[in-house]
Design a protein around this motif. Structure first.
Motif, short mmCIF file in Angstrom:
data_model
loop_
_atom_site.label_atom_id
_atom_site.label_comp_id
_atom_site.label_asym_id
_atom_site.label_seq_id
_atom_site.Cartn_x
_atom_site.Cartn_y
_atom_site.Cartn_z
N ASP A 178 0.86 -1.19 0.00
CA ASP A 178 0.00 0.00 0.00
C ASP A 178 0.89 1.23 0.00
N ALA A 179 0.81 2.03 -1.06
CA ALA A 179 1.71 3.17 -1.24
C ALA A 179 1.21 4.46 -0.62
N ARG A 180 0.02 4.45 -0.03
CA ARG A 180 -0.57 5.68 0.51
C ARG A 180 0.14 6.12 1.79
N PRO A 181 -0.10 7.36 2.23
CA PRO A 181 0.40 7.77 3.54
C PRO A 181 -0.06 6.82 4.63
N PHE A 182 0.79 6.61 5.63
CA PHE A 182 0.49 5.61 6.66
C PHE A 182 -0.81 5.89 7.40
N LYS A 183 -1.15 7.16 7.57
CA LYS A 183 -2.39 7.48 8.29
C LYS A 183 -3.61 6.93 7.57
N TYR A 184 -3.56 6.87 6.24
CA TYR A 184 -4.67 6.28 5.48
C TYR A 184 -4.63 4.77 5.55
N SER A 189 -9.75 7.69 6.41
CA SER A 189 -9.22 8.22 5.16
C SER A 189 -10.35 8.79 4.33
N LEU A 190 -10.09 9.03 3.07
CA LEU A 190 -11.08 9.59 2.16
C LEU A 190 -12.13 8.56 1.73
N TRP A 191 -11.82 7.29 1.88
CA TRP A 191 -12.63 6.24 1.28
C TRP A 191 -13.77 5.79 2.18
N SER A 192 -14.68 5.05 1.63
CA SER A 192 -15.89 4.65 2.35
C SER A 192 -15.62 3.63 3.45
N VAL A 238 5.15 -8.89 -6.75
CA VAL A 238 4.93 -7.67 -5.99
C VAL A 238 3.76 -6.91 -6.62
N ILE A 239 2.72 -6.68 -5.82
CA ILE A 239 1.55 -5.94 -6.31
C ILE A 239 1.45 -4.63 -5.53
N CYS A 240 1.45 -3.52 -6.24
CA CYS A 240 1.39 -2.20 -5.61
C CYS A 240 0.01 -1.59 -5.83
N TYR A 241 -0.49 -0.90 -4.81
CA TYR A 241 -1.73 -0.15 -4.97
C TYR A 241 -1.67 1.10 -4.10
N CYS A 242 -2.65 1.99 -4.32
CA CYS A 242 -2.73 3.22 -3.52
C CYS A 242 -4.20 3.62 -3.46
N GLY A 243 -4.48 4.90 -3.71
CA GLY A 243 -5.86 5.36 -3.70
C GLY A 243 -6.56 5.10 -5.01
N THR A 244 -5.96 5.60 -6.10
CA THR A 244 -6.56 5.45 -7.43
C THR A 244 -5.59 4.84 -8.44
N SER A 270 -7.09 -0.15 -7.24
CA SER A 270 -6.64 0.24 -5.90
C SER A 270 -7.78 0.27 -4.88
N ILE A 271 -7.57 1.00 -3.80
CA ILE A 271 -8.54 0.99 -2.70
C ILE A 271 -9.88 1.61 -3.13
N THR A 272 -9.84 2.47 -4.15
CA THR A 272 -11.09 3.06 -4.64
C THR A 272 -12.02 1.98 -5.18
N GLU A 273 -11.50 1.06 -5.97
CA GLU A 273 -12.31 -0.04 -6.49
C GLU A 273 -12.65 -1.04 -5.39
N TRP A 274 -11.65 -1.39 -4.57
CA TRP A 274 -11.84 -2.39 -3.54
C TRP A 274 -12.98 -2.03 -2.58
N THR A 275 -13.03 -0.78 -2.17
CA THR A 275 -14.03 -0.38 -1.17
C THR A 275 -15.43 -0.21 -1.76
N GLN A 276 -15.56 -0.25 -3.08
CA GLN A 276 -16.89 -0.16 -3.69
C GLN A 276 -17.62 -1.50 -3.69
N ARG A 277 -16.90 -2.57 -3.36
CA ARG A 277 -17.53 -3.89 -3.27
C ARG A 277 -17.94 -4.12 -1.82
N ASP A 278 -19.25 -4.28 -1.60
CA ASP A 278 -19.79 -4.36 -0.24
C ASP A 278 -19.18 -5.50 0.57
N ASP A 279 -18.82 -6.61 -0.09
CA ASP A 279 -18.34 -7.79 0.65
C ASP A 279 -16.84 -7.74 0.91
N ASN A 280 -16.14 -6.70 0.46
CA ASN A 280 -14.70 -6.62 0.69
C ASN A 280 -14.39 -5.98 2.03
#
Length: 289
Positions: A178-184, A189-192, A238-244, A270-280
């Motif tokens: 996860d490449a985002r700032p550690f606080k996220y 964070s911004l996400w749902s 190695v799989i990298c992700y972040c916000g978008t 990234s986390i934008t797509e992941w958090t749009q799935r209710d079961d994730n």
């Protein structure tokens, strides 16, 4: 670092300001990816064209950050004069007018070029901020674009789609970063949904950059130390992700063409797509699980 930094047939190379100054008038197409067009208007490097990274993606379905169709990419890159047989260089900066620069414009642009078929891309290590600090020349003159016929060739092997990502992310031979700032990563964070994708380790894109210049890589031994602390070894996927999928392009390029890891993928959704799935689910706190 010895410049240009390249590994074998590397499609992405990091170059320094001295190398660029020596090659300004050579067969090199230079793009300014500063955060606002007014930054470019105020000052840019000689012969640099303006590259607006934000036109590369659009809303598709319920994902607001998907790449535009490849035929549209072909048209846009052709209008910019991008040619497969001519090397490209990207640089960005904090933005002397907007003050909005986060450093990722040049890695997002470089990743996008190789994703759509270019094989000779350069990144100015340190960006325009280092160039200015060294009192090298700037201009307000805009060069004239000579349009080209660019045919995008999609390289899907660099990215991983949601279904495959979900199926393999917990395998023993896979490490997710996860490449985002550690606080996220750890909490709100911004996400749902708060936190990170289960199993992901935190390696902030900013952690491998000079804290005084987001466009300048830290020394290679320091980067390797950060990687070793997280047990990210070359034998793993190695799989990298972040916000978008933008910030993580920095990690992707560094692992793929700076550290020479053989199997690196970018989860563009990234986390934008992941958090749009209710079961994730997501995980809060400092630990992967």
């Amino acid at each position: 670092m010895n410049y240009p930094h390249l590994l074998g047939n590397s499609k992405v190379k990091w170059v320094d300001t001295e190398w660029l100054e020596d090659n300004l008038d050579n067969n090199l197409t230079i793009f300014d990816v500063q955060p606002d067009i007014h930054d470019y208007i105020k000052e840019h490097i000689h012969n640099a064209f303006y590259f607006n990274e934000w036109f590369l993606r659009e809303m598709q379905g319920n994902n607001p950050a998907r790449y535009i169709p490849h035929d549209a990419i072909s048209t846009i890159f052709g209008k910019l004069g991008i040619r497969n047989d001519k090397p490209i260089l990207f640089y960005t900066g904090k933005g002397s007018y907007s003050k909005k620069g986060d450093g990722w414009g040049q890695t997002m642009a470089a990743y996008s070029l190789v994703r759509f078929g270019h094989e000779n891309v350069h990144i100015l290590d340190g960006g325009i901020d280092k160039w200015k600090k060294e009192e090298r020349g700037l201009t307000k003159v805009f060069p004239t674009v000579e349009e080209s016929e660019f045919e995008a060739e999609v390289h899907d092997e660099y990215q991983i789609e949601y279904g495959e990502f979900k199926n393999i992310k917990d395998n023993d031979d896979v490490v997710v970063l996860d490449a985002r700032p550690f606080k996220y990563y750890a909490g709100p964070s911004l996400w749902s949904k708060e936190g990170h994708i289960p199993g992901a380790k935190s390696l902030q894109a900013a952690a491998i950059m000079n804290p005084k210049n987001r466009q300048l890589l830290k020394p290679k031994d320091e980067i390797k130390s950060l990687v070793e602390e997280r047990e990210v070894t070359p034998d793993k996927t190695v799989i990298c992700y972040c916000g978008t999928g933008r910030e993580a392009t920095n990690l992707f390029l560094v692992f793929k063409w700076y550290l020479d890891y053989p199997d690196v993928r970018l989860y563009e959704g990234s986390i934008t797509e992941w958090t749009q799935r209710d079961d994730n689910p997501t995980v809060t706190g400092p630990s992967p699980y």
